[in-house]
Design a protein around this motif. Structure first.
Motif, mmCIF file in Angstrom:
data_model
loop_
_atom_site.group_PDB
_atom_site.id
_atom_site.type_symbol
_atom_site.label_atom_id
_atom_site.label_comp_id
_atom_site.label_asym_id
_atom_site.label_seq_id
_atom_site.Cartn_x
_atom_site.Cartn_y
_atom_site.Cartn_z
ATOM 1 N N SER A 33 0.848 -1.185 0.000
ATOM 2 C CA SER A 33 0.000 0.000 0.000
ATOM 3 C C SER A 33 0.890 1.243 0.000
ATOM 4 O O SER A 33 2.102 1.162 0.231
ATOM 5 C CB SER A 33 -0.908 0.009 1.224
ATOM 6 O OG SER A 33 -0.124 0.173 2.404
ATOM 7 N N GLN A 35 0.871 3.600 2.225
ATOM 8 C CA GLN A 35 1.366 3.797 3.586
ATOM 9 C C GLN A 35 2.558 2.886 3.870
ATOM 10 O O GLN A 35 3.553 3.308 4.477
ATOM 11 C CB GLN A 35 0.247 3.529 4.595
ATOM 12 C CG GLN A 35 0.625 3.776 6.056
ATOM 13 C CD GLN A 35 0.925 5.220 6.355
ATOM 14 O OE1 GLN A 35 0.350 6.111 5.748
ATOM 15 N NE2 GLN A 35 1.848 5.465 7.274
ATOM 16 N N GLU A 36 2.489 1.644 3.410
ATOM 17 C CA GLU A 36 3.598 0.707 3.624
ATOM 18 C C GLU A 36 4.845 1.165 2.890
ATOM 19 O O GLU A 36 5.960 1.063 3.422
ATOM 20 C CB GLU A 36 3.187 -0.694 3.162
ATOM 21 C CG GLU A 36 2.183 -1.374 4.072
ATOM 22 C CD GLU A 36 1.678 -2.686 3.504
ATOM 23 O OE1 GLU A 36 1.374 -3.593 4.294
ATOM 24 O OE2 GLU A 36 1.587 -2.797 2.262
ATOM 25 N N CYS A 38 5.683 4.238 2.204
ATOM 26 C CA CYS A 38 6.225 5.387 2.945
ATOM 27 C C CYS A 38 6.975 4.925 4.192
ATOM 28 O O CYS A 38 8.067 5.436 4.505
ATOM 29 C CB CYS A 38 5.105 6.343 3.328
ATOM 30 S SG CYS A 38 4.375 7.230 1.929
ATOM 31 N N GLU A 39 6.423 3.954 4.899
ATOM 32 C CA GLU A 39 7.074 3.450 6.112
ATOM 33 C C GLU A 39 8.382 2.746 5.775
ATOM 34 O O GLU A 39 9.383 2.894 6.503
ATOM 35 C CB GLU A 39 6.126 2.490 6.840
ATOM 36 C CG GLU A 39 4.924 3.197 7.467
ATOM 37 C CD GLU A 39 3.897 2.225 8.015
ATOM 38 O OE1 GLU A 39 4.089 1.005 7.831
ATOM 39 O OE2 GLU A 39 2.906 2.686 8.623
ATOM 40 N N TYR A 161 8.417 10.918 1.582
ATOM 41 C CA TYR A 161 7.009 10.626 1.343
ATOM 42 C C TYR A 161 6.555 11.165 -0.016
ATOM 43 O O TYR A 161 5.840 10.484 -0.762
ATOM 44 C CB TYR A 161 6.148 11.247 2.443
ATOM 45 C CG TYR A 161 6.356 10.673 3.819
ATOM 46 C CD1 TYR A 161 6.956 9.430 3.996
ATOM 47 C CD2 TYR A 161 5.959 11.361 4.957
ATOM 48 C CE1 TYR A 161 7.157 8.902 5.258
ATOM 49 C CE2 TYR A 161 6.148 10.835 6.228
ATOM 50 C CZ TYR A 161 6.752 9.606 6.370
ATOM 51 O OH TYR A 161 6.949 9.086 7.624
ATOM 52 N N GLU A 165 5.170 8.959 -3.167
ATOM 53 C CA GLU A 165 3.850 9.221 -3.743
ATOM 54 C C GLU A 165 3.942 9.458 -5.252
ATOM 55 O O GLU A 165 3.059 9.052 -6.001
ATOM 56 C CB GLU A 165 3.208 10.404 -3.024
ATOM 57 C CG GLU A 165 2.739 10.019 -1.618
ATOM 58 C CD GLU A 165 2.418 11.215 -0.756
ATOM 59 O OE1 GLU A 165 2.634 12.354 -1.217
ATOM 60 O OE2 GLU A 165 1.956 11.011 0.384
ATOM 61 N N GLU A 448 0.783 14.204 6.866
ATOM 62 C CA GLU A 448 0.091 12.975 7.255
ATOM 63 C C GLU A 448 -1.238 12.828 6.507
ATOM 64 O O GLU A 448 -1.762 11.717 6.366
ATOM 65 C CB GLU A 448 -0.173 12.966 8.757
ATOM 66 C CG GLU A 448 -1.201 13.960 9.270
ATOM 67 C CD GLU A 448 -0.693 15.393 9.340
ATOM 68 O OE1 GLU A 448 -1.509 16.296 9.543
ATOM 69 O OE2 GLU A 448 0.520 15.585 9.167
ATOM 70 N N ARG A 451 -1.387 10.920 2.598
ATOM 71 C CA ARG A 451 -1.343 9.476 2.363
ATOM 72 C C ARG A 451 -2.684 8.827 2.734
ATOM 73 O O ARG A 451 -3.335 9.238 3.668
ATOM 74 C CB ARG A 451 -0.216 8.840 3.171
ATOM 75 C CG ARG A 451 1.131 9.395 2.768
ATOM 76 C CD ARG A 451 2.245 8.711 3.525
ATOM 77 N NE ARG A 451 2.237 8.992 4.944
ATOM 78 C CZ ARG A 451 2.631 10.120 5.487
ATOM 79 N NH1 ARG A 451 3.083 11.089 4.731
ATOM 80 N NH2 ARG A 451 2.602 10.318 6.795
#
Length: 451
Positions: A33, A35-36, A38-39, A161, A165, A448, A451
């Motif tokens: 995903s 979010q994953e 980005c982490e 980030y 994206e 934040e 995302r």
């Protein structure tokens, strides 16, 4: 017999190969995903690692600065042995040597000599009482430097980030293009069937059929380019998030958030105060002010106390001696020599303030520019949607015209291409909007929400 032997060997080799293939673990494709991604970038990207190391370094520097408050303790030991006395009668003039000889001859048990053997130990403790405020300011400076490293890490995360994206939305756009081509291919199959039937009935000539086949070949070429582009972009994303060499893909079910720009509009002056870059500029001013105060502290007196204990064994003398010392230093010449250094630091403070003011204005312009681009991207989506409606209606009309024989296949394919272009433009507009939306949220201190 030999043939049978070779057959058994070949059969055994085949079974071993099959067993090896079946036992080899198969690595499933990893679906990530946004979010994953980005982490993972935050954990594994080289910029992220450098930023974390910088924070650790700043933390150690802070601890080092604090240690200067503690007493400085030193222990020394010395053992000395020589085959001759360091201080002997031979070291004096002939007249003194004669006196010593006379004294030795009258006293048989006496031999003049000093420092042939020595054993000693010393422990000293120095504690600064007042240093003109330098220690306090150095510790504050260490705190500021640690805060700077932490803020730089936050800025780095925003940059990571935003790059993730861009990769993600670009991949989504390429997958959408594949669907558009697949839809066009489906239409071409239908057109090819119609043209073939019309040719068999003698209604049209073979050129219509060839025109459709040429268009199908063109789409095959586009599909190959898209496959290569997607593969390259996925490898680039994997390398960026620290999964280089792994087979990854993205979750294409990501919901595209298309909101009117007014719904995302922020108060830019308030957002300016929330940005990490603003805090960094403030910390730079604070650091320059501390450097100036450290330079000013060189003009002030310093006071320190010291205590020591010395144990020594020299010849027949053995014992311990304790010493205490207070030292006051008044830098007289610094009052006229150091003033130039202080002026230099004052100039540096003013430069830091000027830089802060300029960068704040530039950040306000950056936010307004980001909002303008977001607005343009949103308007482009609205225009693309209208273009799709018109292209669909145009294609429908041309299909009707072709079915009754009033236009040829070339006209129909032109209409179909216009529809495909309209869909592509809408897809590109959505991708551009998502990246503009992400950028605007980041520059207004709302990363934040991107995302």
């Amino acid at each position: 017999m030999k043939l049978k032997y070779y057959f058994l060997i070949s059969l055994l080799t085949f079974h071993l190969s099959l067993f090896t293939f079946l036992c080899t673990p198969v690595h499933a494709q990893r679906i990530l995903s946004l979010q994953e991604c980005c982490e993972l970038a935050e954990q594994n990207n080289i910029k992220s690692k450098d930023a974390r190391h910088a924070i650790e370094t700043a933390d150690e520097q802070k601890k080092f600065a604090f240690s200067k408050y503690l007493p400085e303790v030193n222990v020394t030991g010395l053992v000395f042995k020589s085959n001759k006395y360091l201080v002997a009668k031979e070291n004096f003039s002939d007249f003194i040597e004669e006196i010593i000889d006379a004294f030795e001859s009258s006293t048989p048990d006496f031999h003049f000599g000093f420092l042939k053997n020595y054993t000693g130990a010393n422990i000293s403790v120095v504690e600064p009482i007042y240093t003109g405020g330098k220690l306090t300011r150095y510790n504050k400076l260490a705190d500021v430097q640690k805060d700077v490293r932490q803020l730089q890490w936050e800025v780095t995360k925003d940059e990571l980030y935003e790059q993730v994206e861009k990769y993600y939305y670009t991949l989504l756009s390429l997958y959408s293009k594949q669907k558009i081509i697949a839809m066009a291919d489906s239409e071409l199959v239908h057109y090819h069937k119609d043209a073939k039937n019309a040719l068999e009935m003698g209604i049209v000539n073979k050129s219509d059929l060839l025109t459709v086949e040429l268009e199908q070949n063109k789409n095959r070429s586009l599909k190959n380019k898209l496959v290569n582009g997607i593969s390259l972009l996925k490898r680039a994303l994997a390398q960026f998030i620290g999964l280089d060499g792994e087979d990854i893909d993205i979750d294409t079910t990501l919901l595209m958030k298309i909101e009117a720009p007014e719904m995302l509009l922020a108060n830019h002056l308030s957002a300016l105060e929330q940005r990490h870059e603003t805090a960094l500029l403030d910390k730079n001013v604070e650091a320059q002010q501390l450097y100036k105060r450290i330079a000013q502290a060189d003009n002030l007196p310093t006071l320190a106390i010291m205590g020591s204990a010395v144990w020594s064994d020299v010849g027949s003398t053995r014992g311990t001696r304790f010493n205490a010392l207070a030292m006051l230093r008044i830098p007289i010449s610094a009052f006229w020599s150091n003033k130039h250094e202080v002026k230099v630091k004052k100039i540096a403070v003013q430069q830091a303030k000027d830089l802060r003011d300029e960068k704040r204005q530039m950040m306000l312009l950056q936010m307004q520019d980001a909002f303008d681009k977001l607005t343009n991207a949103y308007e482009e989506i609205q225009l693309s949607q209208k273009a799709i409606e018109k292209a669909n209606e145009n294609l429908r009309m041309n299909e009707d015209y072709y079915s009754v024989g009033t236009i040829n296949m070339t006209n129909l394919l032109d209409a179909q291409r216009l529809q495909q272009q309209a869909l592509d433009q809408y897809n590109d507009a959505v991708c551009e909007y998502q990246m503009c939306r992400s950028h605007y949220l980041i520059v207004t201190a709302r990363s934040e929400q991107s995302r």
